[in-house]
Scaffold this active site. Structure first.
Site, PDB file in Angstrom:
ATOM      1  N   ASN A   1       2.794  -0.172  -3.730  1.00 52.84           N
ATOM      2  CA  ASN A   1       2.222   0.714  -2.760  1.00 52.84           C
ATOM      3  C   ASN A   1       1.445  -0.326  -1.792  1.00 52.84           C
ATOM      4  O   ASN A   1       0.915  -1.356  -2.154  1.00 52.84           O
ATOM      5  CB  ASN A   1       1.321   1.768  -3.356  1.00 52.84           C
TER       6      ASN A   1
ATOM      7  N   HIS B   1      -2.187  -0.017   0.518  1.00 53.82           N
ATOM      8  CA  HIS B   1      -3.430   0.700   0.857  1.00 53.82           C
ATOM      9  C   HIS B   1      -4.122  -0.204   2.152  1.00 53.82           C
ATOM     10  O   HIS B   1      -4.398  -1.061   1.742  1.00 53.82           O
ATOM     11  CB  HIS B   1      -3.897   1.028  -0.349  1.00 53.82           C
TER      12      HIS B   1
ATOM     13  N   ILE C   1       3.050  10.147  -7.180  1.00 51.47           N
ATOM     14  CA  ILE C   1       4.539   9.872  -7.718  1.00 51.47           C
ATOM     15  C   ILE C   1       4.248  10.507  -9.541  1.00 51.47           C
ATOM     16  O   ILE C   1       3.311  10.166  -9.923  1.00 51.47           O
ATOM     17  CB  ILE C   1       4.622   8.450  -7.926  1.00 51.47           C
TER      18      ILE C   1
ATOM     19  N   SER D   1       5.689   2.696  10.308  1.00 50.39           N
ATOM     20  CA  SER D   1       5.771   1.205  10.857  1.00 50.39           C
ATOM     21  C   SER D   1       5.865   0.202   9.685  1.00 50.39           C
ATOM     22  O   SER D   1       6.570  -0.723  10.286  1.00 50.39           O
ATOM     23  CB  SER D   1       4.337   0.896  11.596  1.00 50.39           C
TER      24      SER D   1
ATOM     25  N   ASP E   1      -4.334   4.265  -6.581  1.00 50.61           N
ATOM     26  CA  ASP E   1      -4.756   3.107  -6.064  1.00 50.61           C
ATOM     27  C   ASP E   1      -5.548   2.001  -7.116  1.00 50.61           C
ATOM     28  O   ASP E   1      -6.184   1.283  -6.743  1.00 50.61           O
ATOM     29  CB  ASP E   1      -5.815   3.243  -5.112  1.00 50.61           C
TER      30      ASP E   1
ATOM     31  N   LEU F   1       2.191  10.067   0.892  1.00 49.62           N
ATOM     32  CA  LEU F   1       0.874  10.472   0.638  1.00 49.62           C
ATOM     33  C   LEU F   1       0.910  11.493  -0.658  1.00 49.62           C
ATOM     34  O   LEU F   1      -0.032  11.728  -1.136  1.00 49.62           O
ATOM     35  CB  LEU F   1       0.541  11.467   1.804  1.00 49.62           C
ATOM     36  N   LYS F   2       2.095  11.513  -1.176  1.00 50.68           N
ATOM     37  CA  LYS F   2       2.105  12.474  -2.549  1.00 50.68           C
ATOM     38  C   LYS F   2       1.968  11.667  -3.904  1.00 50.68           C
ATOM     39  O   LYS F   2       2.142  10.531  -3.745  1.00 50.68           O
ATOM     40  CB  LYS F   2       3.550  13.299  -2.742  1.00 50.68           C
TER      41      LYS F   2
ATOM     42  N   GLU G   1      -0.806  -5.573   8.098  1.00 49.63           N
ATOM     43  CA  GLU G   1      -0.276  -4.830   6.943  1.00 49.63           C
ATOM     44  C   GLU G   1       1.011  -5.414   6.874  1.00 49.63           C
ATOM     45  O   GLU G   1       1.676  -5.733   5.817  1.00 49.63           O
ATOM     46  CB  GLU G   1      -0.256  -3.613   7.036  1.00 49.63           C
TER      47      GLU G   1
HETATM   48  C1  GRF Z   1      -0.558   2.469   6.356  1.00 55.01           C
HETATM   49  O1  GRF Z   1      -2.043   2.078   6.552  1.00 55.01           O
HETATM   50  C2  GRF Z   1      -0.733   2.188   4.796  1.00 55.01           C
HETATM   51  O2  GRF Z   1      -1.578   1.283   4.432  1.00 55.01           O
HETATM   52  C3  GRF Z   1      -0.908   3.518   4.246  1.00 55.01           C
HETATM   53  O3  GRF Z   1      -0.185   4.629   5.204  1.00 55.01           O
HETATM   54  C4  GRF Z   1       0.015   3.890   6.546  1.00 55.01           C
HETATM   55  C5  GRF Z   1       1.225   3.969   6.806  1.00 55.01           C
HETATM   56  O4  GRF Z   1       1.469   3.688   8.168  1.00 55.01           O
HETATM   57  N1  GRF Z   1      -0.732   3.649   2.977  1.00 55.01           N
HETATM   58  P1  GRF Z   1       3.157   3.659   8.512  1.00 55.01           P
HETATM   59  O5  GRF Z   1       3.671   5.113   8.481  1.00 55.01           O
HETATM   60  O6  GRF Z   1       3.846   2.697   7.847  1.00 55.01           O
HETATM   61  O7  GRF Z   1       2.916   3.296  10.091  1.00 55.01           O
END
Ligand code: GRF
Length: 190
Positions: free
Chosen positions: A100, A102, A86, A12, A143, A83-84, A172
């Site tokens: 990134n 978070h 870097i 998203s 992070d 999620l991996k 976000e």
């Molecule tokens: C988000 O909550 C972001 O903060 C985290 O992973 C999620 C990704 O959501 N790192 P999407 O795949 O962009 O919908």
């Protein structure tokens, strides 16, 4: 500015970036989308937007990333739900150019294992009154890089981790676009 977006899932945030580029709210071009998950919905979003997209191989993942970044002459790497970890080599080549997002107010609720619902669950269990999202530069430690921007959401007594996750995701997208725009305009001033 030639951007690559790395994802692992829903995408998203990727979609928000695609929309912001198309409506000229973000002065950049998304040239590449890479996903650590071949079934990620985000890959479909990239296809629909006609952005070159690849799912990452299980072996030599970071070499593959480096090759693609070079091939597409990428100048800025955006992690949007990737999620991996870097690799040091990528961070070396793109020093200060990996960003990134978070879903917490870092430095709180960050670090290894703190992703997705784990974050929101931990925030609720800690009885926090507010949470939010953080956009930051990526360094070798999860992070912990310099913070570029943060936005808060308030937590109501009855909020579950799911409700909090939805609240945070909602803020976000705009936060990410604003933070990247500011980062790019600062780069151009240099
Ligand atoms: C988000 O909550 C972001 O903060 C985290 O992973 C999620 C990704 O959501 N790192 P999407 O795949 O962009 O919908």
């Amino acid at each position: 500015m030639r951007i690559a977006v790395l994802i692992s899932g829903h995408g998203s945030n990727l979609q928000a970036l695609i929309d912001a580029v198309n409506s000229k709210k973000l002065d950049a071009k998304i040239e590449l989308v890479l996903s650590s998950n071949s079934k990620a919905l985000g890959l479909e979003r990239a296809k629909k937007a006609k952005i070159p997209n690849f799912s990452l191989p299980l072996k030599n993942r970071d070499n593959f990333i480096l090759e693609k970044l070079a091939e597409h002459k990428i100048e800025l790497v955006i992690l949007a739900g990737y999620l991996k970890k870097i690799s040091a080599e990528i961070l070396e080549k793109y020093r200060g150019r990996v960003i990134n997002i978070h879903p917490s107010l870092l430095p709180k609720f960050g670090g290894k294992g703190m992703y997705g619902m784990n974050v929101h669950q931990a925030v609720i269990e800690a009885g926090e009154k507010k949470s939010g999202a953080t956009v930051h530069l990526v360094t070798g430690d999860y992070d912990q890089g310099p913070i570029l921007a943060q936005r808060e959401v308030l937590i109501e007594k009855q909020d579950t981790a799911e409700i909090l996750a939805a609240k945070v995701l909602k803020i976000e997208h705009q936060l990410f676009i604003d933070a990247i725009s500011k980062f790019l305009s600062n780069l151009r001033k240099k």
